[in-house]
Design an enzyme around this catalytic site. Structure first.
Site, PDB file in Angstrom:
ATOM      1  CE  LYS A  68     -12.466 -41.590  31.034  1.00 40.02           C
ATOM      2  NZ  LYS A  68     -13.376 -41.324  31.844  1.00 40.02           N
ATOM      3  CB  SER A 121      -5.594 -38.317  29.808  1.00 37.91           C
ATOM      4  OG  SER A 121      -6.188 -37.417  28.939  1.00 37.91           O
TER       5      SER A 121
END
Length: 415
Positions: free
Chosen positions: A53, A308
């Site tokens: 992110k 992720s």
């Protein structure tokens, strides 16, 4: 058709090259052997903020004008985007206000404060990302500040697309399948935009948790579809509504969507930790969890899974283990009616329990009847095949029962 261009992603890669960690792409021998193919893990759990992110958040904030920066920025996040924004605010000297759900694991809140230092303040509000998003947007409008969208903006998507740049730069052989998680869709849209431009033959599979499969619903309906309720367990991907832009792009770049039960995600988290010493958060484990559902298609292929994120709270491990055992058919909860006489429990232990069965919970729910009483019993099995013999013995030995694993209302009430 909306698109993020390869050029935009390449420019974002230049912007980020001295900010983010170029995370490793590692061949995983254990997973490769299990599925009879070459499995490579893109380790975004090793990113500075332990998730991808940071890429989108920094690329977005870096693109702002001096005037926009001076006003400060606002974001809403279940944790990982918040950390990316906090890190970016501190690095660029910008004030930030971060709205997070009250249910966010404490570890993620602490990390946000640590990365943001004196540049950010955290507001905990609501139970889901969507609740905090609503509050953040209201604040943004009132204070005229810039909202850093976690997924539905070209700049965010281009930043996430740099994960794809690194994968294709590092991978020597052609990639047959690439699996990545979907929450709002920013990662899949970004990686897909770059991937389909450079390696169009690669199949891109988006992976969603069963309790928040918003992209699947939206693509099925041909329009962004808001989910009425979601299971917030896979917090990094628990979004009621995907983005308009991300859905438009995903419709173009995705070759399939895999929807994974939360219990399967938990099993994968434990396997990654026990077998590889990889600490993956629930959303980070989604891509690897999907391999089981594609095991026939991926045999002999080159497969990449984007891990992720790795922001997992150690306090959740007991719940993760419990969910995994239930999903694997190894833990069962029953309400069993016990006769109120001496020796009933002894009979249950001797005649009903198998040699390797273990009682993990035993409590009377009420004692209003002199002859019999309902007892909540938790039983852990060594093999899932032991279940049928167990319930058969309960019937044969006069212990009426009701299983509550598959009754969400009773399960949430009692367990």
């Amino acid at each position: 058709m909306s698109k993020v261009s390869i050029e935009e992603i390449v420019v974002a890669n230049q912007v980020l090259k001295d900010v983010v960690v170029k995370t490793p792409l590692q061949k995983n021998e254990i997973l490769s052997a299990r599925y009879g193919c070459n499995v490579y893990l893109k380790r975004e759990d090793l990113q500075i903020v332990r998730s991808f992110k940071l890429r989108g958040a920094y690329n977005f904030i870096r693109s702002l004008t001096e005037e926009e920066r001076a006003k400060g920025v606002v974001c809403a996040s279940a944790g990982n985007h918040a950390q990316g924004v906090a890190y970016s605010c501190y690095a660029l000297g910008i004030e930030g206000k971060i709205f997070m759900p009250s249910t966010t694991p404490r570890q993620k809140v602490s990390q946000v404060k640590r990365f943001g230092g004196d540049k950010v303040s955290v507001v905990l509000t609501g139970d889901t990302f969507d609740d905090s998003y609503t509050a953040a947007m209201e604040y943004c409008t009132a204070e005229e500040k810039m909202f850093v969208h976690p997924f539905d903006d070209y700049r965010t998507i281009a930043g996430q697309g740099t994960v794809g740049v690194e994968i294709l730069n590092d991978m020597q052989a052609p990639i047959d399948y690439l699996f990545c998680s979907i929450g709002g869709g920013g990662l899949a849209a970004g990686v897909g935009s770059y991937l389909k431009g450079i390696s169009p033959s690669t199949k891109l599979i988006g992976v969603e948790p069963a309790g928040a499969a918003g992209m699947k619903a939206s693509l099925n309906n041909g329009e962004v579809t808001r989910l009425d309720t979601i299971d917030p367990f896979v917090d990094g991907a628990a979004v009621k509504q995907v983005g308009d832009l991300t859905m438009d792009i995903c419709m173009d770049v995705l070759d399939g969507i895999s929807v994974i039960p939360e219990g399967k995600v938990c099993t994968t988290i434990l396997q990654l930790y026990n077998e590889n010493a990889i600490v993956a958060e629930p959303a980070g484990a989604l891509s690897v969890a999907a391999l089981d559902f594609y095991k026939d298609e991926i045999k002999g292929k080159n497969v990449v899974c984007v891990v992720s994120g790795g922001n997992n709270d150690i306090e959740r491990m007991q719940e993760i283990k419990e969910r995994s055992l239930i999903y694997e058919g190894l833990k069962h909860y029953f309400i069993v009616t016990f006769p109120q006489r001496a020796g009933a429990l002894r009979k249950f232990m001797d005649q009903v329990l198998g040699e390797h069965d273990d009682i993990t919970r035993f409590e009377y729910t009420k004692r209003t009847n002199r002859d019999e009483g309902p007892v909540l019993v938790g039983i852990e099995l060594k093999h899932k095949e032991d279940y049928e013999p167990l319930v058969k013995r309960m019937k044969e030995n006069g212990f009426p029962y009701m299983e509550i694993n598959n009754d969400p209302l009773l399960f949430n009430l009692l367990i």
